[in-house]
Design a protein around this motif. Structure first.
Motif, mmCIF file in Angstrom:
data_model
loop_
_atom_site.group_PDB
_atom_site.id
_atom_site.type_symbol
_atom_site.label_atom_id
_atom_site.label_comp_id
_atom_site.label_asym_id
_atom_site.label_seq_id
_atom_site.Cartn_x
_atom_site.Cartn_y
_atom_site.Cartn_z
ATOM 1 N N LEU A 42 0.844 -1.197 0.000
ATOM 2 C CA LEU A 42 0.000 0.000 0.000
ATOM 3 C C LEU A 42 0.876 1.242 0.000
ATOM 4 O O LEU A 42 1.672 1.460 0.924
ATOM 5 C CB LEU A 42 -0.902 0.015 1.231
ATOM 6 N N GLY A 43 0.739 2.054 -1.016
ATOM 7 C CA GLY A 43 1.534 3.267 -1.131
ATOM 8 C C GLY A 43 1.078 4.353 -0.174
ATOM 9 O O GLY A 43 0.160 4.169 0.627
ATOM 10 N N THR A 44 1.743 5.493 -0.305
ATOM 11 C CA THR A 44 1.502 6.634 0.584
ATOM 12 C C THR A 44 1.117 7.854 -0.247
ATOM 13 O O THR A 44 1.590 8.009 -1.374
ATOM 14 C CB THR A 44 2.784 6.906 1.396
ATOM 15 N N GLY A 45 0.264 8.699 0.326
ATOM 16 C CA GLY A 45 -0.103 9.939 -0.345
ATOM 17 C C GLY A 45 -1.580 9.977 -0.669
ATOM 18 O O GLY A 45 -2.325 9.024 -0.427
ATOM 19 N N SER A 46 -1.988 11.099 -1.271
ATOM 20 C CA SER A 46 -3.419 11.317 -1.484
ATOM 21 C C SER A 46 -3.992 10.404 -2.564
ATOM 22 O O SER A 46 -5.170 10.030 -2.498
ATOM 23 C CB SER A 46 -3.663 12.783 -1.849
ATOM 24 N N THR A 47 -3.210 10.033 -3.568
ATOM 25 C CA THR A 47 -3.713 9.139 -4.616
ATOM 26 C C THR A 47 -3.793 7.714 -4.072
ATOM 27 O O THR A 47 -4.813 7.026 -4.248
ATOM 28 C CB THR A 47 -2.809 9.198 -5.862
ATOM 29 N N ALA A 48 -2.731 7.288 -3.407
ATOM 30 C CA ALA A 48 -2.735 5.946 -2.808
ATOM 31 C C ALA A 48 -3.860 5.813 -1.781
ATOM 32 O O ALA A 48 -4.421 4.715 -1.604
ATOM 33 C CB ALA A 48 -1.385 5.651 -2.170
ATOM 34 N N ALA A 49 -4.213 6.931 -1.126
ATOM 35 C CA ALA A 49 -5.280 6.873 -0.114
ATOM 36 C C ALA A 49 -6.607 6.443 -0.733
ATOM 37 O O ALA A 49 -7.405 5.735 -0.089
ATOM 38 C CB ALA A 49 -5.423 8.225 0.574
ATOM 39 N N PHE A 50 -6.860 6.864 -1.991
ATOM 40 C CA PHE A 50 -8.082 6.395 -2.655
ATOM 41 C C PHE A 50 -8.044 4.883 -2.856
ATOM 42 O O PHE A 50 -9.044 4.191 -2.677
ATOM 43 C CB PHE A 50 -8.260 7.089 -4.012
ATOM 44 N N PHE A 51 -6.856 4.385 -3.243
ATOM 45 C CA PHE A 51 -6.724 2.937 -3.437
ATOM 46 C C PHE A 51 -6.974 2.202 -2.117
ATOM 47 O O PHE A 51 -7.715 1.214 -2.073
ATOM 48 C CB PHE A 51 -5.320 2.630 -3.980
ATOM 49 N N VAL A 52 -6.390 2.695 -1.043
ATOM 50 C CA VAL A 52 -6.555 2.046 0.265
ATOM 51 C C VAL A 52 -8.020 2.063 0.680
ATOM 52 O O VAL A 52 -8.559 1.055 1.159
ATOM 53 C CB VAL A 52 -5.667 2.744 1.326
ATOM 54 N N SER A 53 -8.661 3.183 0.459
ATOM 55 C CA SER A 53 -10.063 3.300 0.855
ATOM 56 C C SER A 53 -10.941 2.297 0.093
ATOM 57 O O SER A 53 -11.762 1.587 0.691
ATOM 58 C CB SER A 53 -10.506 4.745 0.592
ATOM 59 N N HIS A 54 -10.750 2.208 -1.228
ATOM 60 C CA HIS A 54 -11.578 1.281 -2.007
ATOM 61 C C HIS A 54 -11.203 -0.174 -1.731
ATOM 62 O O HIS A 54 -12.072 -1.053 -1.704
ATOM 63 C CB HIS A 54 -11.463 1.596 -3.505
ATOM 64 N N LEU A 55 -9.924 -0.427 -1.499
ATOM 65 C CA LEU A 55 -9.533 -1.797 -1.146
ATOM 66 C C LEU A 55 -10.165 -2.180 0.192
ATOM 67 O O LEU A 55 -10.650 -3.311 0.363
ATOM 68 C CB LEU A 55 -7.999 -1.891 -1.073
ATOM 69 N N GLU A 57 -12.970 -1.137 1.368
ATOM 70 C CA GLU A 57 -14.400 -1.471 1.127
ATOM 71 C C GLU A 57 -14.540 -2.909 0.672
ATOM 72 O O GLU A 57 -15.433 -3.638 1.121
ATOM 73 C CB GLU A 57 -14.969 -0.565 0.024
ATOM 74 N N ARG A 58 -13.666 -3.322 -0.235
ATOM 75 C CA ARG A 58 -13.752 -4.698 -0.753
ATOM 76 C C ARG A 58 -13.430 -5.709 0.354
ATOM 77 O O ARG A 58 -14.065 -6.753 0.447
ATOM 78 C CB ARG A 58 -12.796 -4.878 -1.933
ATOM 79 N N VAL A 59 -12.440 -5.395 1.173
ATOM 80 C CA VAL A 59 -12.068 -6.318 2.261
ATOM 81 C C VAL A 59 -13.235 -6.456 3.240
ATOM 82 O O VAL A 59 -13.581 -7.561 3.673
ATOM 83 C CB VAL A 59 -10.791 -5.815 2.971
ATOM 84 N N ARG A 60 -13.858 -5.335 3.554
ATOM 85 C CA ARG A 60 -14.982 -5.394 4.501
ATOM 86 C C ARG A 60 -16.150 -6.176 3.915
ATOM 87 O O ARG A 60 -16.981 -6.731 4.639
ATOM 88 C CB ARG A 60 -15.423 -3.975 4.918
ATOM 89 N N ALA A 61 -16.186 -6.269 2.587
ATOM 90 C CA ALA A 61 -17.245 -7.056 1.932
ATOM 91 C C ALA A 61 -16.839 -8.519 1.773
ATOM 92 O O ALA A 61 -17.587 -9.301 1.177
ATOM 93 C CB ALA A 61 -17.568 -6.442 0.569
ATOM 94 N N GLY A 62 -15.635 -8.885 2.283
ATOM 95 C CA GLY A 62 -15.262 -10.307 2.285
ATOM 96 C C GLY A 62 -14.107 -10.685 1.377
ATOM 97 O O GLY A 62 -13.710 -11.845 1.326
#
Ligand code: R5P
Length: 240
Positions: A42-55, A57-62
């Motif tokens: 997982l990268g760092t910064g404002s763009t990577a933060a979008f990736f972390v956020s959406h990932l 969501e997917r993890v919380r969905a299983g």
């Protein structure tokens, strides 16, 4: 070059309008490459933060993945998002790392580290079978050199390294935060180095790496395999 299925135009979802930024659109393009069972960097910064956020969501969905973080801030955000984080020191190989950049070009050269995380980012990238950079159009250059190159300096070596950097025709500026020297996650200093030009990034990277007291720098010349850049909602993919 691939045109994305992700558009930036507002779309109706669950009765509300969603307007995604180009950073988020690039992050979603990379998200589509994550497979169940992967260890994800997982990268760092404002763009990577979008990736972390959406990932998250997917993890919380299983969706089942494990992750390593390239900074303490990303680790905190990822944990809060429900992503299982494993200690990087226990790993030799990461499957896929997704990270942002300050500047990229079509040689897949990148300058990273405006957020101060380039040392861990480069180690995680080097350990990765594949690294994807995600960026909005503002990060694209014909040839990298516009963004300053961050250099991580052992505090003990501060003045010696600054003098050596000036001998390379860099203009190093020590990063300041809250009226004091900025310290990286490792407790080191960072100097942002402006170069009048960067005609040979490979030679500059080698020269930086050869200075004792420099622990890492933001020139990523071999690590990036794919760039997803989004401009006005259209994603362009560039592969090594
Ligand atoms: O140290 C920070 C990282 O290299 C970031 O990935 C880079 O600065 C890009 O950050 P942002 O996506 O916020 O522009």
């Amino acid at each position: 070059m691939v045109e994305s299925i992700f558009g930036s135009t507002p779309s109706a979802a669950a009765g509300s309008l969603i307007h995604r930024s180009d950073k988020e659109i690039a992050a979603l393009a990379a998200l589509a490459e994550v497979e169940a069972g992967m260890t994800v960097g997982l990268g760092t910064g404002s763009t990577a933060a979008f990736f972390v956020s959406h990932l998250g969501e997917r993890v919380r969905a299983g969706f089942s993945i494990a992750a390593v973080a390239t900074s303490l801030s990303t680790e905190n955000v990822a944990r809060r998002a429900g992503i299982p984080i494993i200690a990087f020191e226990d790993l030799a190989t990461v499957d896929l790392t997704v990270d942002g950049a300050d500047e990229v070009d079509d040689r897949l050269f990148a300058i990273k580290g405006a957020g101060g995380a380039m040392l861990r980012e480069k180690i995680v990238a080097a350990s990765s079978r594949r690294m994807i950079v995600i960026a909005d159009g503002s990060k694209l250059s014909a040839a990298i050199g516009r963004a300053p190159v961050p250099v991580e300096i052992l505090p003990f070596a501060r003045e010696f390294v600054l003098a050596e950097l000036r001998r390379l025709d860099a203009e190093p500026v020590l990063r300041i935060a809250n009226d004091a020297y900025y310290h990286s996650d490792q407790g080191n200093l960072i100097a942002d180095c402006a170069f009048a030009s960067l005609p040979d990034p490979v030679a500059t990277a080698a020269a930086l790496s050869a200075i004792p007291g420099i622990l890492g720098h933001g020139l990523f010349l071999t690590e990036v395999d794919t760039i997803y850049s989004a401009n006005g909602g259209v994603v362009t993919r560039l592969d090594r």
